[in-house]
Write a protein that holds these residues in place. Structure first.
Motif, PDB file in Angstrom:
ATOM      1  N   LYS A   3       0.847  -1.199   0.000  1.00 36.11           N
ATOM      2  CA  LYS A   3       0.000   0.000   0.000  1.00 36.11           C
ATOM      3  C   LYS A   3       0.882   1.248   0.000  1.00 36.11           C
ATOM      4  CE  LYS A   3      -4.047  -2.065   0.664  1.00 36.11           C
ATOM      5  NZ  LYS A   3      -5.218  -1.938  -0.146  1.00 36.11           N
ATOM      6  N   GLU A   4       0.392   2.284  -0.694  1.00 42.23           N
ATOM      7  CA  GLU A   4       1.119   3.550  -0.823  1.00 42.23           C
ATOM      8  C   GLU A   4       0.577   4.558   0.186  1.00 42.23           C
ATOM      9  OE1 GLU A   4       3.523   4.422  -3.085  1.00 42.23           O
ATOM     10  OE2 GLU A   4       3.483   2.683  -4.420  1.00 42.23           O
ATOM     11  N   LEU A  17      10.228   9.721  11.461  1.00 42.71           N
ATOM     12  CA  LEU A  17       9.693   8.690  12.351  1.00 42.71           C
ATOM     13  C   LEU A  17       8.618   7.872  11.637  1.00 42.71           C
ATOM     14  CD1 LEU A  17       9.318   7.448  15.246  1.00 42.71           C
ATOM     15  CD2 LEU A  17       7.575   9.203  15.593  1.00 42.71           C
ATOM     16  N   LEU A  18       7.648   8.561  11.032  1.00 43.38           N
ATOM     17  CA  LEU A  18       6.559   7.848  10.352  1.00 43.38           C
ATOM     18  C   LEU A  18       7.069   7.083   9.136  1.00 43.38           C
ATOM     19  CD1 LEU A  18       3.643  10.416  10.659  1.00 43.38           C
ATOM     20  CD2 LEU A  18       4.061   8.358  12.008  1.00 43.38           C
ATOM     21  N   ASN A  19       8.044   7.643   8.435  1.00 45.44           N
ATOM     22  CA  ASN A  19       8.642   6.941   7.302  1.00 45.44           C
ATOM     23  C   ASN A  19       9.269   5.621   7.769  1.00 45.44           C
ATOM     24  OD1 ASN A  19       9.580   6.645   4.557  1.00 45.44           O
ATOM     25  ND2 ASN A  19      11.597   7.219   5.309  1.00 45.44           N
ATOM     26  N   SER A  24       8.864  -0.084   7.816  1.00 46.75           N
ATOM     27  CA  SER A  24       9.121  -1.358   8.503  1.00 46.75           C
ATOM     28  C   SER A  24       7.852  -2.217   8.593  1.00 46.75           C
ATOM     29  CB  SER A  24       9.715  -1.122   9.891  1.00 46.75           C
ATOM     30  OG  SER A  24       8.746  -0.622  10.777  1.00 46.75           O
ATOM     31  N   GLU A  25       6.681  -1.585   8.485  1.00 53.91           N
ATOM     32  CA  GLU A  25       5.412  -2.324   8.481  1.00 53.91           C
ATOM     33  C   GLU A  25       5.075  -2.849   7.083  1.00 53.91           C
ATOM     34  OE1 GLU A  25       2.939  -2.763  11.146  1.00 53.91           O
ATOM     35  OE2 GLU A  25       4.640  -2.251  12.423  1.00 53.91           O
ATOM     36  N   LYS A 108       2.148   2.430  18.651  1.00 48.58           N
ATOM     37  CA  LYS A 108       1.411   1.160  18.473  1.00 48.58           C
ATOM     38  C   LYS A 108      -0.033   1.433  18.060  1.00 48.58           C
ATOM     39  CE  LYS A 108       4.165  -1.926  21.203  1.00 48.58           C
ATOM     40  NZ  LYS A 108       4.596  -2.273  22.519  1.00 48.58           N
ATOM     41  N   ASP A 109      -0.679   2.380  18.730  1.00 55.82           N
ATOM     42  CA  ASP A 109      -2.054   2.754  18.372  1.00 55.82           C
ATOM     43  C   ASP A 109      -2.093   3.276  16.942  1.00 55.82           C
ATOM     44  OD1 ASP A 109      -2.826   2.093  20.938  1.00 55.82           O
ATOM     45  OD2 ASP A 109      -2.940   4.164  21.645  1.00 55.82           O
ATOM     46  N   PHE A 110      -1.119   4.093  16.599  1.00 57.85           N
ATOM     47  CA  PHE A 110      -1.039   4.677  15.268  1.00 57.85           C
ATOM     48  C   PHE A 110      -0.996   3.576  14.193  1.00 57.85           C
ATOM     49  CE2 PHE A 110       1.247   6.345  11.637  1.00 57.85           C
ATOM     50  CZ  PHE A 110       0.561   7.515  11.396  1.00 57.85           C
ATOM     51  N   CYS A 111      -0.146   2.580  14.413  1.00 54.41           N
ATOM     52  CA  CYS A 111      -0.023   1.471  13.449  1.00 54.41           C
ATOM     53  C   CYS A 111      -1.335   0.697  13.322  1.00 54.41           C
ATOM     54  CB  CYS A 111       1.114   0.535  13.854  1.00 54.41           C
ATOM     55  SG  CYS A 111       2.743   1.282  13.623  1.00 54.41           S
TER      56      CYS A 111
END
Length: 119
Positions: A3-4, A17-19, A24-25, A108-111
């Protein structure tokens, strides 16, 4: 196909950080510093999700959402803000926004939010 995701934030630390986390996900990540840069990228390529900061230079997050709606560009959005409570009412009429999260946020919540939206 991964997914993009487009991450739009004027703070370099949050973009990096988000990158790192989203890459990694297993997601493909593109970055933008401003609302204008985000709109340019969206016009060049399609994204499954945009993570958008509300307060941005040049064109802010609210205006980005208005432009996307006007141009009928369908993209799921997670809206980030240091004042999330204050903006919920303002943007709840916008169908693109799937989640509003307050900064700072729990990774963790964000992911989990990202995964739920992209399912």
């Amino acid at each position: 196909m991964p997914k993009e995701i487009l991450v739009v934030d004027d703070q370099p630390g949050i973009r990096l950080l988000l990158n790192d986390i989203l890459t990694s996900e297993g997601y493909r990540v593109s970055l933008a510093k401003t609302g204008k840069e985000a709109l340019d990228k969206i016009n060049q390529k399609s994204f499954d999700l945009m993570i958008l900061d509300y307060k941005l230079p040049i064109i802010d997050g609210k205006e980005v959402l208005n432009i996307l709606e006007k141009e009928k560009i369908d993209i799921s959005v997670i809206l980030m803000s240091g004042m999330a409570e204050n903006i919920r009412e303002e943007i709840e009429k916008n169908n693109l926004v799937k989640k509003v999260i307050a900064k700072p946020f729990n990774i963790k919540d964000f992911c989990v939010y990202v995964e739920e939206i992209l399912l």
